[in-house]
Write a protein that holds these residues in place. Sequence first.
Motif, PDB file in Angstrom:
ATOM      1  N   VAL B  35       0.835  -1.200   0.000  1.00  0.00           N
ATOM      2  CA  VAL B  35       0.000   0.000   0.000  1.00  0.00           C
ATOM      3  C   VAL B  35       0.864   1.242   0.000  1.00  0.00           C
ATOM      4  CG1 VAL B  35      -1.562   1.352   1.437  1.00  0.00           C
ATOM      5  CG2 VAL B  35      -2.050  -1.048   1.015  1.00  0.00           C
ATOM      6  N   MET B  36       1.921   1.224   0.797  1.00  0.00           N
ATOM      7  CA  MET B  36       2.818   2.387   0.822  1.00  0.00           C
ATOM      8  C   MET B  36       3.440   2.630  -0.548  1.00  0.00           C
ATOM      9  SD  MET B  36       4.813   2.127   4.421  1.00  0.00           S
ATOM     10  CE  MET B  36       5.762   3.617   4.307  1.00  0.00           C
ATOM     11  N   LEU B  37       3.870   1.544  -1.182  1.00  0.00           N
ATOM     12  CA  LEU B  37       4.499   1.688  -2.494  1.00  0.00           C
ATOM     13  C   LEU B  37       3.505   2.214  -3.511  1.00  0.00           C
ATOM     14  CD1 LEU B  37       6.696  -1.521  -2.608  1.00  0.00           C
ATOM     15  CD2 LEU B  37       7.439   0.856  -2.392  1.00  0.00           C
ATOM     16  N   VAL B  38       2.320   1.630  -3.508  1.00  0.00           N
ATOM     17  CA  VAL B  38       1.285   2.073  -4.445  1.00  0.00           C
ATOM     18  C   VAL B  38       0.993   3.543  -4.210  1.00  0.00           C
ATOM     19  CG1 VAL B  38      -1.155   1.856  -4.990  1.00  0.00           C
ATOM     20  CG2 VAL B  38       0.256  -0.178  -4.777  1.00  0.00           C
ATOM     21  N   ASP B  39       0.930   3.899  -2.956  1.00  0.00           N
ATOM     22  CA  ASP B  39       0.651   5.273  -2.585  1.00  0.00           C
ATOM     23  C   ASP B  39       1.699   6.204  -3.182  1.00  0.00           C
ATOM     24  OD1 ASP B  39      -0.467   7.409  -1.263  1.00  0.00           O
ATOM     25  OD2 ASP B  39       0.891   7.162   0.439  1.00  0.00           O
ATOM     26  N   ARG B  44      -3.260  10.947  -6.602  1.00  0.00           N
ATOM     27  CA  ARG B  44      -4.016  10.951  -5.349  1.00  0.00           C
ATOM     28  C   ARG B  44      -5.490  10.615  -5.562  1.00  0.00           C
ATOM     29  NH1 ARG B  44      -1.564  14.128  -0.617  1.00  0.00           N
ATOM     30  NH2 ARG B  44      -3.281  13.024   0.338  1.00  0.00           N
ATOM     31  N   LEU B  45      -5.965  10.871  -6.799  1.00  0.00           N
ATOM     32  CA  LEU B  45      -7.404  10.914  -7.001  1.00  0.00           C
ATOM     33  C   LEU B  45      -8.127   9.615  -6.629  1.00  0.00           C
ATOM     34  CD1 LEU B  45      -8.434  13.620  -8.032  1.00  0.00           C
ATOM     35  CD2 LEU B  45      -9.181  12.417 -10.089  1.00  0.00           C
ATOM     36  N   ASP B  46      -7.710   8.544  -7.260  1.00  0.00           N
ATOM     37  CA  ASP B  46      -8.443   7.294  -7.032  1.00  0.00           C
ATOM     38  C   ASP B  46      -7.724   6.400  -6.040  1.00  0.00           C
ATOM     39  OD1 ASP B  46      -6.378   7.160  -8.681  1.00  0.00           O
ATOM     40  OD2 ASP B  46      -7.352   5.948 -10.230  1.00  0.00           O
ATOM     41  N   GLN B  47      -6.857   7.049  -5.292  1.00  0.00           N
ATOM     42  CA  GLN B  47      -6.047   6.302  -4.344  1.00  0.00           C
ATOM     43  C   GLN B  47      -6.846   5.438  -3.380  1.00  0.00           C
ATOM     44  OE1 GLN B  47      -3.952   8.663  -1.659  1.00  0.00           O
ATOM     45  NE2 GLN B  47      -1.997   8.309  -2.630  1.00  0.00           N
ATOM     46  N   TRP B  49      -9.624   3.978  -3.425  1.00  0.00           N
ATOM     47  CA  TRP B  49     -10.165   2.698  -3.860  1.00  0.00           C
ATOM     48  C   TRP B  49      -9.057   1.675  -3.992  1.00  0.00           C
ATOM     49  CZ3 TRP B  49     -14.877   2.117  -2.974  1.00  0.00           C
ATOM     50  CH2 TRP B  49     -15.772   3.191  -3.084  1.00  0.00           C
ATOM     51  N   LEU B  50      -7.937   2.171  -4.546  1.00  0.00           N
ATOM     52  CA  LEU B  50      -6.819   1.268  -4.773  1.00  0.00           C
ATOM     53  C   LEU B  50      -6.254   0.766  -3.445  1.00  0.00           C
ATOM     54  CD1 LEU B  50      -5.533   0.343  -7.331  1.00  0.00           C
ATOM     55  CD2 LEU B  50      -3.827   2.146  -7.086  1.00  0.00           C
ATOM     56  N   THR B  51      -5.892   1.720  -2.590  1.00  0.00           N
ATOM     57  CA  THR B  51      -5.242   1.291  -1.346  1.00  0.00           C
ATOM     58  C   THR B  51      -6.239   0.556  -0.435  1.00  0.00           C
ATOM     59  OG1 THR B  51      -5.714   3.420  -0.353  1.00  0.00           O
ATOM     60  CG2 THR B  51      -3.589   3.153  -1.411  1.00  0.00           C
ATOM     61  N   PRO B 118      -4.296  11.767   3.220  1.00  0.00           N
ATOM     62  CA  PRO B 118      -3.663  10.768   2.348  1.00  0.00           C
ATOM     63  C   PRO B 118      -4.151   9.358   2.692  1.00  0.00           C
ATOM     64  CG  PRO B 118      -2.111  11.615   3.938  1.00  0.00           C
ATOM     65  CD  PRO B 118      -3.326  12.446   4.087  1.00  0.00           C
ATOM     66  N   ALA B 119      -4.933   8.792   1.798  1.00  0.00           N
ATOM     67  CA  ALA B 119      -5.539   7.488   2.071  1.00  0.00           C
ATOM     68  C   ALA B 119      -4.489   6.407   2.209  1.00  0.00           C
ATOM     69  CB  ALA B 119      -6.516   7.130   0.963  1.00  0.00           C
ATOM     70  N   GLY B 120      -3.486   6.451   1.327  1.00  0.00           N
ATOM     71  CA  GLY B 120      -2.484   5.387   1.322  1.00  0.00           C
ATOM     72  C   GLY B 120      -1.783   5.276   2.651  1.00  0.00           C
ATOM     73  N   GLU B 121      -1.387   6.417   3.182  1.00  0.00           N
ATOM     74  CA  GLU B 121      -0.684   6.384   4.463  1.00  0.00           C
ATOM     75  C   GLU B 121      -1.575   5.814   5.549  1.00  0.00           C
ATOM     76  OE1 GLU B 121       0.840  10.235   5.513  1.00  0.00           O
ATOM     77  OE2 GLU B 121       1.632  10.489   3.476  1.00  0.00           O
ATOM     78  N   PHE B 122      -2.816   6.254   5.493  1.00  0.00           N
ATOM     79  CA  PHE B 122      -3.740   5.797   6.538  1.00  0.00           C
ATOM     80  C   PHE B 122      -3.922   4.289   6.492  1.00  0.00           C
ATOM     81  CE2 PHE B 122      -7.889   4.929   8.379  1.00  0.00           C
ATOM     82  CZ  PHE B 122      -7.779   5.618   9.568  1.00  0.00           C
ATOM     83  N   HIS B 123      -4.135   3.768   5.287  1.00  0.00           N
ATOM     84  CA  HIS B 123      -4.362   2.332   5.182  1.00  0.00           C
ATOM     85  C   HIS B 123      -3.115   1.542   5.521  1.00  0.00           C
ATOM     86  CE1 HIS B 123      -8.005   3.304   2.536  1.00  0.00           C
ATOM     87  NE2 HIS B 123      -8.395   2.988   3.742  1.00  0.00           N
ATOM     88  N   ALA B 124      -1.957   2.086   5.140  1.00  0.00           N
ATOM     89  CA  ALA B 124      -0.719   1.392   5.490  1.00  0.00           C
ATOM     90  C   ALA B 124      -0.575   1.317   7.004  1.00  0.00           C
ATOM     91  CB  ALA B 124       0.470   2.125   4.866  1.00  0.00           C
ATOM     92  N   LEU B 125      -0.842   2.449   7.670  1.00  0.00           N
ATOM     93  CA  LEU B 125      -0.730   2.452   9.135  1.00  0.00           C
ATOM     94  C   LEU B 125      -1.702   1.449   9.758  1.00  0.00           C
ATOM     95  CD1 LEU B 125      -0.383   6.257   9.823  1.00  0.00           C
ATOM     96  CD2 LEU B 125       1.270   4.491  10.412  1.00  0.00           C
ATOM     97  N   LEU B 126      -2.897   1.426   9.180  1.00  0.00           N
ATOM     98  CA  LEU B 126      -3.910   0.503   9.697  1.00  0.00           C
ATOM     99  C   LEU B 126      -3.426  -0.939   9.590  1.00  0.00           C
ATOM    100  CD1 LEU B 126      -6.825   0.675  10.791  1.00  0.00           C
ATOM    101  CD2 LEU B 126      -7.609   0.266   8.490  1.00  0.00           C
TER     102      LEU B 126
END
Lengths: 739, 524
Positions: B35-39, B44-47, B49-51, B118-126
Amino acid sequence: MLDFINQHILSIIIFAPLVGAAINWLIGRRLRSEAFIGTVACTAVGISTVFAFIAAFRPETGALRAEAPILEHLWTWIEVGTFRADFALAMDRLSGIYALFITGVGLLIHIFATGYMHGDGGFYRFFSYMNLFMFMMLVLVLGDNLLLMFVGWEGVGLCSYLLIGYYLDRDEARVAAKKAFVANRVGDWGVILGVMLIFFLTGSISFFDKPDLPSALRIIGEMPIEPFAWSALFAGGITSAAILLFIGATGKSAQIPLYVWLPDAMAGPTPVSALIHAATMVTAGVYMIVRCSPIYAHAPTAMFIVAVIGAVTALFAATIGLAQNDIKKVLAYSTISQIGYMMLACGVGAFVAAIFHVMTHAFFKALLFLGSGSVIHAMHHEQDMRRMGGLRKYMPITFATMITGWLAICGIPIFAGFFSKDEILWKTWSTEAFAIPHGASRALWTIGAITALLTAVYMTRLMVMTFWGEERFREAHAHDAEAKPHAAVHASAGSHAHGEHAGAHHHHGPVTPHESPPVMTIPLVVLAVLSTFGGLVGVPYALSGGAIPNYFEKTLEPIVAHAPTHEEAANIEKRIAQTVARRGAEAPAAQPAAHETKHETAEHAAHSPEEVRSERIFSAISVIVALVGIGIGWSVFSKRPLLQMPRLLENKYYVDEIYDATIVRPIVRGATEGLWKLFDLGVIDGTLHAIASGVSSIGSLARRLQPGFVRTYAAIMLVGALILIGYFAYYGVLLLIRQ
Amino acid sequence: MNIYFGLQTATQQFADVNLWLLMPELIVASAGVLVMLVDAFTKRLDQRWLTGGISLIGLVAAAVSCVWLWTSWTGPTEAFFGMIVLDRLRLSFTLVFLVVSALSVLLSMIWVEWERLPAGEFHALLLFATAGMMLMASGGDLVMIFLGLELLSISTYVMAGFRRTDVRSNEASMKYFILGSFSSAFLLYGTALVYGATAMANGTPGTTNIREIAQRLDTALYPPLLFAGAAMLLIGFGFKVATAPFHVWTPDVYEGAPTPVTAFMAAGPKAAGFASFMRVFLFGFPFVVAAGTAQRLHSAWIAVLVVLAVITMTVGNTAAILQSNVKRMLAYSSIAHAGYVLVGLVAAGAASDLGQRNEAIAAVVFYLLVYSIMTLGAFAVVTILARSGDRRTEIEDYNGIGFDSPWLAFAFSVSLLSLLGVPLTAGFMGKVMVFSAALDQGYVGLVVVAVLNTVVSAYYYLRLIVVMFFRERSGAWNAPLVPASMAIALALTVVGIFYLGIFPGRVIEVFQASPSVISRLLGT
């Protein structure tokens, strides 16, 4: 496909009406098409009917042919510890007979109702409820354990409530529905306690033996018979269970003391009265008792009570029926009275006769109710017989069919009611059951015979007032003021005497009655045929001389318990005494006793010539009683149809008023004064306020402890930690010192 | 099946590597890295959904591997020299964590967009937090448990302060960090003391392996040290699961943190804390018959937990009554529920019979599953109603919304009723299980207190329902849109509450039964 049907035939029977109810509720209410709703409802019940017949009569495995019941396990519903209740269906001979007449009569009534309810705003609602009722009723009789039966039991109660209160805009319907519900709750309390007690005694609630589940009834059947003593009622044994179940039966089957709801239930539409409050639901109590006949056979005290309550109810309701002017009320009291007969039969151990009467009663009482519905329909929702008279000209089909119902209920030979009622009376007289002391059987028979006489009288009165004599409906209004001051005095009685619609009073001017449409008369004709010939399936040996086999008894006899006779009971007691004497206090001989019972059943079936002779004499007496009753009724009421009946009877012995004064009002008072004002406002609210103020003072403390500063939090945690560590360290040091 | 990633046979003594046993943790952690890498490489737009999608896939894959371990694994049940263990406790807790995380992902997917975070960071942390929780459940060693706890804590510190521009969020994060470090210190110090105390007279150094600790209790050289160490461990876990008096951080942090984060913290880390708590105390300081240090230690911690359970339930419930903020109220409610779980923990600890102990453990796990689902359901509604920036979280904001947003109000009511423990809901079954386990061990008084507390809790749970349905609306209000991901999360919680409330048998059986039964149930 065929395999599927074969394996799930019972599910099809019960679920078809449920699907019908759902379709009408979801789709019918949008379409608002009477044709659609009526077709769906009747088709659903029709499917049940067809499959019920197939299940009952299919070759080899048909429920009425085979020895073993048809079992269908749908899913295990509840399994907790050793308690197991399956959602499983079973059709044996008893439930087979019930299913047959429930679906058959139900179908006819559904068809009738499509005509009767024509033009009613709640058409879809009515048929949804009716179909739902069919589902619940079939669950009740086809459920294979006590708990599932109880589900159906509650379900039919609910549907009954909904249908009694069907006319939402009428106050008395609402009140009657509530009354029915409450009276039934009292009874249901008994049933559920009885079920618990049975589980406690046997560890099972199943009716039938299944691979990993023993039958509660068989286990009880193998237990020793309880003594005939009042103390047995409270001993928590089989007798207690039997009497608890019977409390439920008095509620559902409208027996003393819980019968009061049934006459008021006539506020519902007439097809409902025919289906629920005459033919099917109200006989659920009889079903339960016969289903649990092994329990009753082992509880002589309970059987005696059942017999007495049944006989007394029969007589009591018949006397009230004499004096009612509302055509449906007469039939309602007649129903109570007839169910009293069935209970009497159960009490004297004639379980087969009870079910026989249930069936014939379903035919002729449904017929009478539908006939009265046809009359009410023709009279534009007038129910007071004092405003009828001379209708036979206008409604020939209704009249002719009602005649058969009348003769059937009076007990005229050939007609269905004769055979069943006669059998009950004979079995009452000749009972050898341990539960009925020798003198008591004579007394019970006398009550039964008087009731039969009264039945003939009040039914003749009903027929005469409705179909013969002068046409009183034209001048009904003129009469209103002076001819029936009584009705005016009893305003409440008057208001529920009238018709199906609010304000019926105002728009029934002089009317010309008319015969009902064919959808209503055809069911009447079918029921008339059944009321006429339906009794021939159970012609007793004494009357036929063996020419017509008694199919009914042959079918049912093997599956109901045989109530022990005086002789057997004495033998058993003797044997127990011997056993006890021989090997100390252990093991009373339950097993051999059960064997003995079965053995003697076979002997019992033989017919000795003296018995046949006396049975014939008693049949003759029954017929004479019926004819005398009709004669009295005819001679009195054909001349004076408006004869004022005794006030005490017309006012139903003031039972409602007595209940109101002794039970309802004290409860209401106690609830408002004691529970609400004292307990609710005083104790509960008082406590709550005290807690609330206490909590707020704690809260201010809590807020001081929770100021939002990290240092405070750390300090609190540190104090807690020090206490904890100190406690643990203390323990540890203590240990060190000991070492 | 017995193919190992690492070296085996002769060198096993030096490298007890068995990555199969770490499979679920590895999958979740890898998903986090992915997730971090994808991020880093997407717009940022469709992040989200992806992450979010990758996170969900990772969590589901972890669940599958977890089930696989449970049903089909026949190899060793320990790896890395006892650092990682494989048992029922671990696997059932792991499934609870995965459910919590998956629901949290669903909850936060839209929320991060609303908040422009930032969704990616959040999901990675989760996901990292989830991996930490899973390690807390699978660690067979105090050190491993501490590492898992730190991984979890650091992730949640950041998540609590994730809304960087919001002062409340920052404050919550800071408080959580300081007090969390404080409690971590206790845990670490406790570990050290236990290590020191379990050294043996023959010169063998001490141990941090839980199973070995249990074996060495009676021969411990310095019992007071051992006792003090146990006390500190208890304090450390007590902080994580928020038992009074170590709960003081909870209301402030839960109120200040962004609502989806609060939801996650109230469910996941609390369950993880209980997982380690149970592992260390049930297996490290177990019930013994013979009088001695072990027996004294056991009776000491049981006695302390009884007291803590009473205080925790009472403090949580009485304080919850006074709150005017829904998040704060739910924070106190979560404290109260920790108290109920402690009741079950006491039962599990006191059980002398292995079967009863397993039943009690299953009851606790079941309770935590149920609690997680209903808490997440409640916070999901709070998230939706609060809008961006958590603006509407006062009880007054809920006035009369019941008939304008019937579905939301329904879901919220179901969650609240379940938290209260009304029959037919999961909360009821949870309470029944836990309380009956305690009754089996003879803790009648404790259960009476717990039931009385439940009665008190009716006041504040029902008040919210009353406010929603029976009060006039105050102030302008327009029904919020419920995004699809939220709707799915809510539907899942409502269905879960009723399923677990009406048919709890299946799940309880899974938590209780031995693996062979599980495989039969699943048909493998």
